[in-house]
Design a protein around this motif. Structure first.
Motif, PDB file in Angstrom:
ATOM      1  N   ASP A  71       0.859  -1.187   0.000  1.00 50.35           N
ATOM      2  CA  ASP A  71       0.000   0.000   0.000  1.00 50.35           C
ATOM      3  C   ASP A  71       0.891   1.231   0.000  1.00 50.35           C
ATOM      4  N   TRP A  72       1.120   1.787  -1.186  1.00 52.82           N
ATOM      5  CA  TRP A  72       2.023   2.933  -1.312  1.00 52.82           C
ATOM      6  C   TRP A  72       1.458   4.196  -0.666  1.00 52.82           C
ATOM      7  N   TYR A  73       0.195   4.190  -0.330  1.00 57.77           N
ATOM      8  CA  TYR A  73      -0.452   5.362   0.284  1.00 57.77           C
ATOM      9  C   TYR A  73      -0.307   5.366   1.805  1.00 57.77           C
ATOM     10  N   HIS A  74      -0.304   4.176   2.406  1.00 59.40           N
ATOM     11  CA  HIS A  74      -0.370   4.075   3.868  1.00 59.40           C
ATOM     12  C   HIS A  74       0.956   4.471   4.525  1.00 59.40           C
ATOM     13  N   PRO A  75       0.928   5.322   5.545  1.00 57.61           N
ATOM     14  CA  PRO A  75       2.173   5.809   6.162  1.00 57.61           C
ATOM     15  C   PRO A  75       2.997   4.734   6.846  1.00 57.61           C
ATOM     16  N   ASP A  76       2.359   3.635   7.280  1.00 59.07           N
ATOM     17  CA  ASP A  76       3.109   2.600   7.985  1.00 59.07           C
ATOM     18  C   ASP A  76       3.724   1.559   7.052  1.00 59.07           C
ATOM     19  N   TYR A  77       3.317   1.565   5.758  1.00 57.90           N
ATOM     20  CA  TYR A  77       4.004   0.691   4.793  1.00 57.90           C
ATOM     21  C   TYR A  77       5.283   1.412   4.366  1.00 57.90           C
ATOM     22  N   PRO A  78       6.440   0.725   4.365  1.00 58.49           N
ATOM     23  CA  PRO A  78       7.729   1.428   4.227  1.00 58.49           C
ATOM     24  C   PRO A  78       8.006   2.048   2.859  1.00 58.49           C
ATOM     25  N   LYS A  79       7.245   1.676   1.829  1.00 53.20           N
ATOM     26  CA  LYS A  79       7.510   2.168   0.479  1.00 53.20           C
ATOM     27  C   LYS A  79       6.297   2.961   0.008  1.00 53.20           C
ATOM     28  N   HIS A  80       6.517   4.144  -0.552  1.00 55.14           N
ATOM     29  CA  HIS A  80       5.409   5.010  -0.933  1.00 55.14           C
ATOM     30  C   HIS A  80       5.372   5.307  -2.429  1.00 55.14           C
ATOM     31  N   SER A  81       6.026   4.480  -3.208  1.00 55.46           N
ATOM     32  CA  SER A  81       6.047   4.652  -4.654  1.00 55.46           C
ATOM     33  C   SER A  81       6.457   3.341  -5.306  1.00 55.46           C
ATOM     34  N   SER A  82       6.054   3.171  -6.583  1.00 54.40           N
ATOM     35  CA  SER A  82       6.507   2.003  -7.343  1.00 54.40           C
ATOM     36  C   SER A  82       7.964   2.158  -7.749  1.00 54.40           C
ATOM     37  N   LYS A  83       8.468   3.371  -7.678  1.00 53.60           N
ATOM     38  CA  LYS A  83       9.863   3.632  -8.023  1.00 53.60           C
ATOM     39  C   LYS A  83      10.791   3.130  -6.916  1.00 53.60           C
ATOM     40  N   GLU A  84      12.039   2.916  -7.286  1.00 56.11           N
ATOM     41  CA  GLU A  84      13.034   2.482  -6.307  1.00 56.11           C
ATOM     42  C   GLU A  84      13.475   3.683  -5.479  1.00 56.11           C
ATOM     43  N   ILE A  85      12.834   3.863  -4.345  1.00 56.39           N
ATOM     44  CA  ILE A  85      13.164   4.989  -3.462  1.00 56.39           C
ATOM     45  C   ILE A  85      13.528   4.429  -2.084  1.00 56.39           C
ATOM     46  N   PRO A  86      14.217   5.209  -1.249  1.00 57.65           N
ATOM     47  CA  PRO A  86      14.552   4.727   0.098  1.00 57.65           C
ATOM     48  C   PRO A  86      13.292   4.411   0.902  1.00 57.65           C
ATOM     49  N   LEU A  87      13.390   3.408   1.769  1.00 57.26           N
ATOM     50  CA  LEU A  87      12.266   3.053   2.632  1.00 57.26           C
ATOM     51  C   LEU A  87      12.044   4.150   3.668  1.00 57.26           C
ATOM     52  N   ASP A  88      10.819   4.342   4.048  1.00 56.54           N
ATOM     53  CA  ASP A  88      10.454   5.378   5.008  1.00 56.54           C
ATOM     54  C   ASP A  88      10.869   4.939   6.414  1.00 56.54           C
ATOM     55  N   PRO A  89      11.792   5.628   7.058  1.00 60.18           N
ATOM     56  CA  PRO A  89      12.246   5.228   8.406  1.00 60.18           C
ATOM     57  C   PRO A  89      11.157   5.391   9.462  1.00 60.18           C
ATOM     58  N   LYS A  90      10.130   6.181   9.171  1.00 57.17           N
ATOM     59  CA  LYS A  90       9.044   6.389  10.138  1.00 57.17           C
ATOM     60  C   LYS A  90       7.950   5.322  10.022  1.00 57.17           C
ATOM     61  N   SER A  91       8.072   4.447   9.038  1.00 58.16           N
ATOM     62  CA  SER A  91       7.045   3.411   8.846  1.00 58.16           C
ATOM     63  C   SER A  91       7.102   2.380   9.970  1.00 58.16           C
ATOM     64  N   ASP A  92       6.012   1.612  10.071  1.00 54.78           N
ATOM     65  CA  ASP A  92       5.905   0.631  11.157  1.00 54.78           C
ATOM     66  C   ASP A  92       5.221  -0.615  10.598  1.00 54.78           C
ATOM     67  N   MET A  93       6.025  -1.585  10.185  1.00 55.93           N
ATOM     68  CA  MET A  93       5.465  -2.763   9.503  1.00 55.93           C
ATOM     69  C   MET A  93       4.539  -3.589  10.404  1.00 55.93           C
ATOM     70  N   PRO A  94       4.882  -3.847  11.657  1.00 56.08           N
ATOM     71  CA  PRO A  94       3.925  -4.573  12.514  1.00 56.08           C
ATOM     72  C   PRO A  94       2.581  -3.851  12.638  1.00 56.08           C
ATOM     73  N   LYS A  95       2.628  -2.545  12.723  1.00 58.17           N
ATOM     74  CA  LYS A  95       1.393  -1.763  12.807  1.00 58.17           C
ATOM     75  C   LYS A  95       0.614  -1.871  11.493  1.00 58.17           C
ATOM     76  N   TYR A  96       1.349  -1.875  10.367  1.00 56.37           N
ATOM     77  CA  TYR A  96       0.706  -1.999   9.057  1.00 56.37           C
ATOM     78  C   TYR A  96       0.039  -3.369   8.904  1.00 56.37           C
ATOM     79  N   ILE A  97       0.694  -4.419   9.363  1.00 55.19           N
ATOM     80  CA  ILE A  97       0.116  -5.767   9.269  1.00 55.19           C
ATOM     81  C   ILE A  97      -1.137  -5.869  10.131  1.00 55.19           C
ATOM     82  N   ALA A  98      -1.127  -5.222  11.278  1.00 54.73           N
ATOM     83  CA  ALA A  98      -2.335  -5.185  12.106  1.00 54.73           C
ATOM     84  C   ALA A  98      -3.467  -4.489  11.350  1.00 54.73           C
TER      85      ALA A  98
END
Length: 432
Positions: A147-174
């Motif tokens: 989900d490139w839109y969701h703030p807790d998913y680490p990637k926000h684009s289909s392009k090869e960009i750095p992962l978002d350090p503020k993301s939270d994968m466990p929170k996203y899976i919940a």
């Protein structure tokens, strides 16, 4: 204490076996259906670009993410769309409830980025679910694990960009689990079609966790294999089925390899793009039928995609093509539904399916006047004829036989010749 432990163990085993049997029966029914409708749709139809993938490419992120504010498909009619699927001979329907862009076609309690906050407001997933149930069409849901839109998913684009350090994968899976529970509880889908698992933030361990979770919610639900990294995909690679997370494999925009041991489903677009595009080049009727025949001939299902327009309708030309496929299936459906692939491996000019004492030969090269096939081991051909048409004469040889095809079939749409045998066709070996 010992008796309680024994009782608990018996209870767990009994329930596990019941779940496994429910899953096995549901998968068998699904594979017998052979033909379904895929629908890729969302606010992006307002731009006519590809769903998800055009975000941050053809369409600027801010523009893409604001399209929902204009999305008002006032001519959407779920019963009309399901009727199109039914008339096409399709037995199940899969809607992109949430694609990679994160927008939800249902009113989700866990995000504001959903259909509720569009001018349309009505629950599209519920409408399609109800229409499918009325029409005896299996209702299925596509749900992207990225989900490139969701703030807790680490990637926000289909392009090869750095992962978002503020993301939270466990929170996203919940968040994912909450939405999946919402979808299963509210709409009771027959199948979940996952996608997006190839990105680095997603792991096989996460996929196994989600797979177990949805099976706990609904033991009979089936899923494709895109919760894990192992899949045939667009490369149509040979997969290690022991590594697959899911119930069947998913070749994409290509007919899958013949496989009598592990189920699979090829997904194709009726045009070129998954979501609606103005004047998109559409596949011919012969191409659509050939894809369906080769897929069934390899023992797989076909999920054929349409993309509704911004107003909610399927294009008239796409409806016409689907009606033509449905007309073909009215005559030839018995050579598709509930059949096994083979016994001959699919070729460019023909494919074969089988059921009971019959072998169905799908003639894809309609100008051919004869076709030579290897003899069927320990079987005699009692008679041959065009399905819904005239008899076909046979000349046997030592190792093969020749079918003399009716001249009136030349240059027509692909057709089917039936071989009636003196015994079952279903336990014949695959003939290469």
């Amino acid at each position: 204490m010992t008796k309680k432990i024994i009782f608990l163990c018996v209870f767990i085993v009994a329930n596990f076996n019941a779940y496994a049997q429910a899953d096995k029966e549901a998968l068998k029914k699904f594979m017998n259906d052979r033909f379904g409708m895929f629908i890729h749709w969302g606010p992006v139809s307002l731009r006519g670009t590809e769903i998800g993938w055009s975000r941050d490419n053809q369409v600027a992120v801010n523009d893409y993410d604001s399209l929902y504010k204009e999305f008002n498909p006032v001519l959407f009619n779920a019963e009309d769309i399901v009727k199109v699927a039914k008339d096409a001979g399709m037995k199940y329907l899969t809607i992109t409830a949430r694609h990679h862009d994160g927008f939800c076609l249902w009113p989700s309690a866990f995000t504001d980025y959903d259909i509720t906050n569009t001018p349309y407001k009505k629950d599209i997933v519920a409408a399609l679910n109800e229409a499918c149930k009325k029409a005896d069409i299996k209702f299925c849901i596509y749900y992207s694990v990225l989900d490139w839109y969701h703030p807790d998913y680490p990637k926000h684009s289909s392009k090869e960009i750095p992962l978002d350090p503020k993301s939270d994968m466990p929170k996203y899976i919940a968040y994912m689990k909450n939405q999946l529970k919402e979808l299963i509880t509210n709409y009771d889908p027959y199948m979940l079609w996952f996608d997006g698992q190839w990105e680095k933030p997603w792991t096989d361990e996460m996929g196994k966790d989600i797979y177990d979770y949805v099976k706990e919610l609904k033991p009979s639900i089936i899923t494709n294999n895109r919760l894990g990294k192992e899949m045939a995909g667009v490369d149509n690679k040979t997969t290690d089925h022991t590594k697959i997370i899911g119930d069947y494999d998913t070749p994409e925009q290509v007919v899958g390899k013949m496989n009598m041991d592990f189920p699979w489903e090829s997904c194709f677009t009726i045009c070129q793009q998954w979501s609606w595009k103005p004047n998109d080049k559409m596949k011919s009727l012969d191409t659509c039928i050939s894809i369906l025949a080769k897929t069934a001939g390899g023992n797989g299902n076909l999920l054929l995609n349409v993309g509704p327009m911004p107003d909610g309708r399927i294009e008239a030309r796409q409806i016409k093509r689907l009606e033509e496929i449905g007309d073909w299936l009215k005559t030839n459906g018995q050579a598709i539904y509930g059949t096994l692939g083979g016994p001959y491996e699919p070729k460019s000019t023909y494919a074969t399916t089988r059921k009971d004492n019959k072998v169905f030969i799908h003639l894809l090269e309609t100008s051919a006047s004869t076709i030579d096939l290897k003899q069927l081991p320990n079987r005699k051909i009692n008679k041959a004829y065009v399905l819904g048409g005239s008899p076909v004469s046979i000349t046997p040889h030592q190792e093969n036989f020749t079918l003399f095809l009716p001249a009136k079939q030349h240059a027509r749409t692909p057709y089917v010749v039936v071989l009636e045998l003196n015994g079952s066709s279903e336990n014949l070996p695959i003939i290469k």
